[in-house]
Design a protein around this motif. Structure first.
Motif, PDB file in Angstrom:
ATOM      1  N   LEU A  74       0.826  -1.209   0.000  1.00 33.29           N
ATOM      2  CA  LEU A  74       0.000   0.000   0.000  1.00 33.29           C
ATOM      3  C   LEU A  74       0.856   1.253   0.000  1.00 33.29           C
ATOM      4  CD1 LEU A  74      -2.840  -1.095   2.452  1.00 33.29           C
ATOM      5  CD2 LEU A  74      -3.115  -0.532   0.032  1.00 33.29           C
ATOM      6  N   ASP A  75       1.978   1.239   0.753  1.00 33.54           N
ATOM      7  CA  ASP A  75       2.886   2.381   0.748  1.00 33.54           C
ATOM      8  C   ASP A  75       3.390   2.669  -0.663  1.00 33.54           C
ATOM      9  OD1 ASP A  75       2.768   3.043   3.432  1.00 33.54           O
ATOM     10  OD2 ASP A  75       4.461   1.778   3.997  1.00 33.54           O
ATOM     11  N   SER A  76       3.806   1.608  -1.352  1.00 32.26           N
ATOM     12  CA  SER A  76       4.332   1.778  -2.712  1.00 32.26           C
ATOM     13  C   SER A  76       3.255   2.289  -3.662  1.00 32.26           C
ATOM     14  CB  SER A  76       4.896   0.450  -3.222  1.00 32.26           C
ATOM     15  OG  SER A  76       5.986   0.023  -2.430  1.00 32.26           O
ATOM     16  N   LEU A  77       2.077   1.719  -3.559  1.00 29.45           N
ATOM     17  CA  LEU A  77       0.985   2.140  -4.436  1.00 29.45           C
ATOM     18  C   LEU A  77       0.572   3.578  -4.158  1.00 29.45           C
ATOM     19  CD1 LEU A  77      -1.141  -1.130  -4.287  1.00 29.45           C
ATOM     20  CD2 LEU A  77      -0.019  -0.203  -6.333  1.00 29.45           C
ATOM     21  N   ALA A  78       0.561   3.961  -2.882  1.00 26.32           N
ATOM     22  CA  ALA A  78       0.183   5.336  -2.536  1.00 26.32           C
ATOM     23  C   ALA A  78       1.197   6.327  -3.098  1.00 26.32           C
ATOM     24  CB  ALA A  78       0.062   5.485  -1.028  1.00 26.32           C
ATOM     25  N   ALA A  79       2.483   5.993  -2.976  1.00 28.71           N
ATOM     26  CA  ALA A  79       3.517   6.878  -3.514  1.00 28.71           C
ATOM     27  C   ALA A  79       3.399   6.993  -5.029  1.00 28.71           C
ATOM     28  CB  ALA A  79       4.898   6.368  -3.119  1.00 28.71           C
ATOM     29  N   ALA A  80       3.119   5.862  -5.680  1.00 31.33           N
ATOM     30  CA  ALA A  80       2.991   5.872  -7.137  1.00 31.33           C
ATOM     31  C   ALA A  80       1.713   6.572  -7.588  1.00 31.33           C
ATOM     32  CB  ALA A  80       3.001   4.436  -7.670  1.00 31.33           C
ATOM     33  N   GLY A  81       0.742   6.652  -6.693  1.00 28.17           N
ATOM     34  CA  GLY A  81      -0.523   7.292  -7.040  1.00 28.17           C
ATOM     35  C   GLY A  81      -0.426   8.787  -7.205  1.00 28.17           C
ATOM     36  N   ASN A  82       0.664   9.381  -6.715  1.00 28.48           N
ATOM     37  CA  ASN A  82       0.932  10.805  -6.937  1.00 28.48           C
ATOM     38  C   ASN A  82      -0.229  11.699  -6.507  1.00 28.48           C
ATOM     39  OD1 ASN A  82       2.627  12.913  -7.760  1.00 28.48           O
ATOM     40  ND2 ASN A  82       1.738  12.971  -9.820  1.00 28.48           N
ATOM     41  N   GLY A  83      -0.833  11.366  -5.367  1.00 30.20           N
ATOM     42  CA  GLY A  83      -1.894  12.214  -4.835  1.00 30.20           C
ATOM     43  C   GLY A  83      -3.276  11.917  -5.360  1.00 30.20           C
ATOM     44  N   SER A  84      -3.413  10.926  -6.247  1.00 29.24           N
ATOM     45  CA  SER A  84      -4.745  10.618  -6.784  1.00 29.24           C
ATOM     46  C   SER A  84      -5.622   9.924  -5.752  1.00 29.24           C
ATOM     47  CB  SER A  84      -4.628   9.742  -8.034  1.00 29.24           C
ATOM     48  OG  SER A  84      -3.977   8.513  -7.728  1.00 29.24           O
ATOM     49  N   TRP A  85      -4.995   9.378  -4.712  1.00 32.63           N
ATOM     50  CA  TRP A  85      -5.708   8.800  -3.577  1.00 32.63           C
ATOM     51  C   TRP A  85      -4.797   8.858  -2.364  1.00 32.63           C
ATOM     52  CZ3 TRP A  85      -3.935   4.190  -1.234  1.00 32.63           C
ATOM     53  CH2 TRP A  85      -2.930   3.518  -1.927  1.00 32.63           C
ATOM     54  N   VAL A  86      -5.366   8.679  -1.203  1.00 32.89           N
ATOM     55  CA  VAL A  86      -4.608   8.797   0.048  1.00 32.89           C
ATOM     56  C   VAL A  86      -4.767   7.515   0.854  1.00 32.89           C
ATOM     57  CG1 VAL A  86      -4.494  10.013   2.269  1.00 32.89           C
ATOM     58  CG2 VAL A  86      -4.790  11.300   0.143  1.00 32.89           C
ATOM     59  N   LEU A  87      -3.684   7.080   1.470  1.00 34.32           N
ATOM     60  CA  LEU A  87      -3.704   5.921   2.361  1.00 34.32           C
ATOM     61  C   LEU A  87      -3.790   6.412   3.807  1.00 34.32           C
ATOM     62  CD1 LEU A  87      -3.383   2.917   3.064  1.00 34.32           C
ATOM     63  CD2 LEU A  87      -0.895   3.220   2.855  1.00 34.32           C
ATOM     64  N   ALA A  88      -4.846   6.012   4.490  1.00 38.35           N
ATOM     65  CA  ALA A  88      -5.043   6.377   5.898  1.00 38.35           C
ATOM     66  C   ALA A  88      -4.872   5.115   6.738  1.00 38.35           C
ATOM     67  CB  ALA A  88      -6.430   6.976   6.110  1.00 38.35           C
ATOM     68  N   ARG A  89      -3.894   5.132   7.618  1.00 35.80           N
ATOM     69  CA  ARG A  89      -3.548   3.926   8.377  1.00 35.80           C
ATOM     70  C   ARG A  89      -4.034   4.060   9.814  1.00 35.80           C
ATOM     71  NH1 ARG A  89       1.684   2.787   6.385  1.00 35.80           N
ATOM     72  NH2 ARG A  89       0.715   1.256   5.012  1.00 35.80           N
ATOM     73  N   VAL A  90      -4.758   3.044  10.294  1.00 32.98           N
ATOM     74  CA  VAL A  90      -5.366   3.077  11.626  1.00 32.98           C
ATOM     75  C   VAL A  90      -4.879   1.892  12.454  1.00 32.98           C
ATOM     76  CG1 VAL A  90      -7.518   3.009  12.942  1.00 32.98           C
ATOM     77  CG2 VAL A  90      -7.438   4.205  10.733  1.00 32.98           C
ATOM     78  N   ASN A  91      -4.315   2.191  13.615  1.00 36.29           N
ATOM     79  CA  ASN A  91      -3.932   1.157  14.574  1.00 36.29           C
ATOM     80  C   ASN A  91      -5.130   0.897  15.476  1.00 36.29           C
ATOM     81  OD1 ASN A  91      -2.862  -0.507  16.516  1.00 36.29           O
ATOM     82  ND2 ASN A  91      -1.385   0.984  17.307  1.00 36.29           N
ATOM     83  N   VAL A  92      -5.784  -0.230  15.300  1.00 35.13           N
ATOM     84  CA  VAL A  92      -7.018  -0.486  16.047  1.00 35.13           C
ATOM     85  C   VAL A  92      -6.752  -0.791  17.516  1.00 35.13           C
ATOM     86  CG1 VAL A  92      -8.163  -1.310  13.968  1.00 35.13           C
ATOM     87  CG2 VAL A  92      -7.076  -2.953  15.502  1.00 35.13           C
ATOM     88  N   ASP A  93      -5.491  -1.072  17.864  1.00 35.01           N
ATOM     89  CA  ASP A  93      -5.174  -1.238  19.280  1.00 35.01           C
ATOM     90  C   ASP A  93      -5.448   0.050  20.044  1.00 35.01           C
ATOM     91  OD1 ASP A  93      -4.398  -3.855  19.006  1.00 35.01           O
ATOM     92  OD2 ASP A  93      -2.252  -3.412  18.877  1.00 35.01           O
ATOM     93  N   SER A  94      -5.080   1.182  19.441  1.00 30.80           N
ATOM     94  CA  SER A  94      -5.252   2.467  20.114  1.00 30.80           C
ATOM     95  C   SER A  94      -6.550   3.166  19.738  1.00 30.80           C
ATOM     96  CB  SER A  94      -4.064   3.385  19.799  1.00 30.80           C
ATOM     97  OG  SER A  94      -3.885   3.519  18.403  1.00 30.80           O
ATOM     98  N   ASP A  95      -7.136   2.798  18.602  1.00 31.38           N
ATOM     99  CA  ASP A  95      -8.379   3.440  18.165  1.00 31.38           C
ATOM    100  C   ASP A  95      -9.398   2.390  17.726  1.00 31.38           C
ATOM    101  OD1 ASP A  95      -7.966   6.565  18.037  1.00 31.38           O
ATOM    102  OD2 ASP A  95      -6.092   5.656  17.360  1.00 31.38           O
TER     103      ASP A  95
END
Length: 297
Positions: A74-95
Motif C-alpha cells: 500500500l505504501d508503494s501504491l500510494a507513492a505511485a498514485g501521486n496524490g490521486s488517492w490517500v492511504l489512511a492507516r489506523v492502529n485499532v489497538d489504540s483506536d
C-alpha cells in the motif's frame, strides 16, 4: 461494504491527543499520500479528504504484526498514485472505535472511502491491490473535487469561494446538530431542488437522525415479531446502519411480499428511501430492485 454507513459519529468522539509516532512494527507514513489516523484526526484526514480524492483506510493492530501484511504494498501504491488517492492507516489497538464504525470483523482490513462514505472493501490477495485501487479510482472519477493544488499551481486563477450554505450545513453536522444540518440543506434545496449534493446530504442526515432513536435490539424484536411491519422497518434501518444492506433490503422485500395495502406501501416506501442512499448503479441496489419487482408482480 458499500453505500450508507454512519461514520459521522466519530466526529463527536475526537479527542485532543495528537496522532502518535510510527508504530513499533515498522508501519509508518512513507509519503505525503500516507497518513496515520486516530479519532482525533479522522474527520479531517478521512471524511473531509475523501470529498477530494478516495481515501483507502488500512486497519491493522500493532500487537499483531501479521495484520500489517498489506502495508508495504500500500505504501508503494500510494507513492505511485501521486496524490490521486490517500492511504489512511489506523492502529485499532489504540483506536478500536474506528474499526467498530467500519464494522471490521477481522484484520487486516482495507476499506475505500469516498465523499465521506465507505465505498468498497478489499477482499483479495496482495497482487490484486493495484487492480482494486484502479477500480476505486474509476468508480469515483469525476465525482470528487480532486486533490488540492500544490503551492504555486494555478497562480493567477481566482479561488472559487466556498458556498456559505454548505459551510453552514457542514458546520452543524460537525457539531452533531442533525436538525440544524437538515434545515441548512433544506434551504439549499428550496432554492435549488435539483442540487444533487444537497439532496444526497439531506437523505444521509435524515437516515442518521432516524437510526439514532432506534432500540439497539430492533433486529431481534423484528425477528421475534415478523407480522409487526413497523418493527421490520426499524430492523431494516438498523441492519443498514450496521453495514448489512443486503439483509436490510431482503427484510423489506419479504415484508412487501407477504403484506398488502398500507403495510405493503410502508415497506415499499422505506425500501425506496434506503435505495436513495446508494449509487443507483450499485450492484446491491440493482439486484434488490429486481427482487422488489418480483415481489410486487
Amino acid at each position: 461494504m458499500t453505500g450508507a454507513v454512519d461514520l459521522s459519529a466519530l466526529k463527536e468522539r475526537a479527542q485532543a491527543a495528537p496522532a502518535g509516532p510510527p508504530t513499533a512494527n515498522g508501519v509508518s507514513a512513507a509519503s505525503a499520500a500516507v497518513v496515520e489516523v486516530t479519532e482525533a484526526n479522522f474527520e479531517a484526514e478521512v471524511l473531509a479528504r475523501s470529498t477530494q480524492v478516495p481515501v483507502v483506510v488500512e486497519l491493522y493492530a500493532a500487537s499483531m504484526p501479521a495484520s500489517a501484511v498489506f502495508s508495504p504494498a500500500l505504501d508503494s501504491l500510494a507513492a505511485a498514485g501521486n496524490g490521486s488517492w490517500v492511504l489512511a492507516r489506523v492502529n485499532v489497538d489504540s483506536d478500536p472505535r474506528i474499526a467498530q464504525a467500519f464494522g471490521v470483523q477481522a484484520l487486516p482490513a482495507v476499506v475505500a472511502v469516498a465523499a465521506g462514505r465507505p465505498l468498497a472493501d478489499f477482499d483479495g490477495d496482495e497482487p490484486q491491490l493495484g487492480q482494486w485501487i484502479d477500480a476505486v479510482l474509476q468508480a469515483t472519477a469525476g465525482k470528487l473535487s480532486g486533490p488540492p493544488q500544490s503551492e504555486g499551481e494555478g497562480e493567477g486563477e481566482p479561488e472559487e469561494p466556498e458556498d456559505p450554505r454548505f459551510v453552514a450545513a457542514e458546520t452543524a453536522l460537525s457539531e452533531g446538530d442533525l436538525a440544524g444540518a437538515e434545515a441548512a440543506y433544506q434551504v439549499i434545496l428550496d432554492a435549488e431542488p435539483a442540487n444533487v449534493q444537497a439532496l444526497g446530504a439531506i437523505r444521509q442526515v435524515r437516515f442518521i437522525a432516524r437510526v439514532q432513536d432506534l432500540d439497539p435490539d430492533a433486529v431481534a424484536r423484528a425477528d421475534a415479531e415478523p407480522a409487526d411491519v413497523a418493527a421490520q422497518l426499524d430492523a431494516a434501518d438498523m441492519e443498514l446502519y450496521s453495514q448489512q444492506p443486503e439483509a436490510a433490503f431482503a427484510r423489506l422485500i419479504e415484508t412487501i411480499r407477504r403484506t398488502a395495502g398500507d403495510d405493503r406501501n410502508s415497506a415499499r416506501t422505506r425500501l425506496l428511501e434506503l435505495f436513495e442512499l446508494f449509487d443507483p448503479a450499485d450492484p446491491i441496489v440493482i439486484a434488490a430492485r429486481r427482487k422488489l419487482a418480483s415481489a410486487l408482480y
